[in-house]
Design an enzyme around this catalytic site. Sequence first.
Site, short mmCIF file in Angstrom:
data_model
loop_
_atom_site.label_atom_id
_atom_site.label_comp_id
_atom_site.label_asym_id
_atom_site.label_seq_id
_atom_site.Cartn_x
_atom_site.Cartn_y
_atom_site.Cartn_z
N HIS A 221 -7.05 -5.61 2.19
CA HIS A 221 -6.04 -5.14 2.91
C HIS A 221 -5.44 -6.20 3.75
CE1 HIS A 221 -6.71 -0.82 2.18
NE2 HIS A 221 -8.01 -1.22 2.11
N GLY B 157 -15.41 3.15 3.77
CA GLY B 157 -13.96 3.47 3.54
C GLY B 157 -13.51 3.03 2.18
N GLN B 158 -14.12 2.44 1.31
CA GLN B 158 -13.65 2.24 -0.06
C GLN B 158 -13.28 3.27 -0.76
OE1 GLN B 158 -15.73 -0.55 -2.36
NE2 GLN B 158 -14.08 -0.84 -3.60
N HIS C 23 -10.48 -5.32 -3.36
CA HIS C 23 -9.08 -5.49 -2.96
C HIS C 23 -9.19 -5.82 -1.36
CE1 HIS C 23 -9.72 -1.17 -2.54
NE2 HIS C 23 -9.20 -1.21 -1.35
N ASN D 77 -13.14 -3.25 2.32
CA ASN D 77 -14.18 -2.03 2.63
C ASN D 77 -15.15 -2.28 1.14
OD1 ASN D 77 -12.78 -0.84 4.85
ND2 ASN D 77 -11.53 0.20 3.72
N ASP E 66 0.96 -1.18 0.06
CA ASP E 66 0.02 0.08 -0.07
C ASP E 66 0.89 1.25 0.03
OD1 ASP E 66 -3.09 0.47 0.97
OD2 ASP E 66 -1.86 2.18 1.17
N ILE E 67 0.56 2.27 -0.99
CA ILE E 67 1.28 3.40 -1.07
C ILE E 67 1.31 4.23 0.10
CG2 ILE E 67 -0.42 4.92 -2.04
CD1 ILE E 67 1.55 5.83 -3.96
#
Length: 120
Positions: free
Chosen positions: A105, A96-97, A103, A90, A34-35
């Site tokens: 987490h 919260g998406q 995807h 999410n 994750d960035i």
Amino acid sequence: MQSTSSNCIFCKIIEGLIPADIIVQNEHAIVIKDIFPKAPIHYLIIPKLHVADVAHLNANQYEIGTQLFCLAQQVGSSLPNKQDFRLIINNGANAGQSVFHLHMHFLSGMPHTGLTDVEL
Ligand code: AMP
Ligand code: ZN
């Protein structure tokens, strides 16, 4: 259902059009860092097929869930010291998406005490 979506950032990563830190991938899914990590280890497990979210999975696409779990298990087993990990999906903006390509987490490396102690 299109396999890719031209304005989707995860489809662009999967196609190699924009860079990402790739942990592992197979024919079904890719795991990237994750960035904006929210934990010492924060990966995203992303199916290669473009599906917006869990709610938009067709009955013949439930296998995607298995494929995501498979990679979660594989990545988890490669963590040092058999670290525990947490998986979060999410579904929808109000949950919260922010990227509308399904995807999961993958979070590890920090203690989690409850369901609300991480904001993704
Ligand atoms: P969500 O809010 O559940 O849709 O999660 C989307 C995640 O994608 C967030 O944690 C972002 O930090 C992450 N993200 C967005 N763009 C990128 C990118 N280009 N490379 C890696 N992670 C990204
Ligand atoms: Zn996509």
